[in-house]
Scaffold this motif. Sequence first.
Motif, mmCIF file in Angstrom:
data_model
loop_
_atom_site.group_PDB
_atom_site.id
_atom_site.type_symbol
_atom_site.label_atom_id
_atom_site.label_comp_id
_atom_site.label_asym_id
_atom_site.label_seq_id
_atom_site.Cartn_x
_atom_site.Cartn_y
_atom_site.Cartn_z
ATOM 1 N N ALA A 26 43.533 -127.986 55.000
ATOM 2 C CA ALA A 26 43.187 -128.513 53.891
ATOM 3 C C ALA A 26 42.023 -129.444 54.018
ATOM 4 C CB ALA A 26 44.332 -129.416 53.485
ATOM 5 N N LEU A 27 41.155 -129.831 52.994
ATOM 6 C CA LEU A 27 39.962 -130.698 53.051
ATOM 7 C C LEU A 27 40.362 -132.028 52.115
ATOM 8 C CD1 LEU A 27 36.943 -128.320 52.795
ATOM 9 C CD2 LEU A 27 38.064 -129.255 54.900
ATOM 10 N N ILE A 28 40.283 -133.176 52.520
ATOM 11 C CA ILE A 28 40.270 -134.389 51.847
ATOM 12 C C ILE A 28 39.036 -135.269 52.017
ATOM 13 C CG2 ILE A 28 42.802 -134.341 52.137
ATOM 14 C CD1 ILE A 28 42.586 -136.559 54.152
ATOM 15 N N LEU A 29 38.596 -136.034 51.018
ATOM 16 C CA LEU A 29 37.550 -136.793 50.985
ATOM 17 C C LEU A 29 38.019 -138.157 50.507
ATOM 18 C CD1 LEU A 29 34.415 -136.907 50.735
ATOM 19 C CD2 LEU A 29 34.665 -136.566 48.281
ATOM 20 N N VAL A 30 37.701 -139.205 51.546
ATOM 21 C CA VAL A 30 38.323 -140.377 51.564
ATOM 22 C C VAL A 30 37.200 -141.534 51.895
ATOM 23 C CG1 VAL A 30 40.872 -139.591 52.053
ATOM 24 C CG2 VAL A 30 39.171 -140.205 53.934
ATOM 25 N N SER A 31 37.540 -142.633 51.345
ATOM 26 C CA SER A 31 36.463 -143.511 51.671
ATOM 27 C C SER A 31 36.786 -144.320 53.027
ATOM 28 C CB SER A 31 36.729 -144.840 50.428
ATOM 29 O OG SER A 31 36.104 -145.878 50.677
ATOM 30 N N ASP A 32 35.857 -144.836 53.627
ATOM 31 C CA ASP A 32 35.756 -145.483 54.938
ATOM 32 C C ASP A 32 36.472 -146.750 54.731
ATOM 33 O OD1 ASP A 32 34.816 -143.243 56.191
ATOM 34 O OD2 ASP A 32 32.918 -143.996 56.399
ATOM 35 N N LEU A 33 36.588 -147.296 53.462
ATOM 36 C CA LEU A 33 37.048 -148.605 53.108
ATOM 37 C C LEU A 33 38.436 -148.868 53.150
ATOM 38 C CD1 LEU A 33 34.289 -149.554 50.510
ATOM 39 C CD2 LEU A 33 34.263 -150.249 52.988
ATOM 40 N N SER A 34 39.174 -147.572 53.168
ATOM 41 C CA SER A 34 40.713 -147.394 52.904
ATOM 42 C C SER A 34 41.238 -147.647 54.131
ATOM 43 C CB SER A 34 41.034 -146.090 52.029
ATOM 44 O OG SER A 34 40.637 -144.858 52.987
ATOM 45 N N THR A 35 42.503 -148.066 54.246
ATOM 46 C CA THR A 35 43.490 -147.956 55.314
ATOM 47 C C THR A 35 43.941 -146.821 55.883
ATOM 48 O OG1 THR A 35 44.328 -150.150 54.542
ATOM 49 C CG2 THR A 35 45.510 -148.980 56.365
ATOM 50 N N HIS A 36 43.993 -145.665 54.971
ATOM 51 C CA HIS A 36 44.425 -144.314 55.301
ATOM 52 C C HIS A 36 43.383 -143.745 56.324
ATOM 53 C CE1 HIS A 36 43.385 -143.707 51.155
ATOM 54 N NE2 HIS A 36 42.724 -142.663 51.624
#
Length: 156
Positions: free
Chosen positions: A53-63
């Motif tokens: 699975a691929l996810i795109l997430v912000s580096d600013l987020s805690t996760h």
Amino acid sequence: MSKSAVNETNEEARELARRLLQGAGHAALAVNDPDGPAPLASRVAIMADERDALILVSDLSTHTRGLRSDGNCSLLIGEPGPKGDPLTHPRMTFIAEAFATDKLAHRERWLQRHPPAKLWFDFADFTMFRLTPRRILLNGGFGKAYHLMPEDLDPQ
């Protein structure tokens, strides 16, 4: 000795797991909270890439900080249908390890799957992670529990 509630994996279970992964647009991501001793859950957009699975997430987020400090994570994939008890609808827990990956290599497919992401996909603070499964816990509905391995997601 108690009887196991887990069924022997069969082709029907494998096919259901493949459909859930391929059809998912969003999932609940659980990571180890980098700020404390408890799990942290977030909703993320996802896209299947073979058995990963691929996810795109912000580096600013805690996760994202959680993924960077400890790549052990899981995804809960599967949405309840419009009728009936949500706990009777198929879902799976995708127990995985996350690795940062080249988001540009997946740009076209990602934007086809998630058109609103065109507004932020190219922002420097967004990272794509590949979540490679270690094992999968599939609940196909009442009495349909299975333990799958990554190779069970391979097309037949």
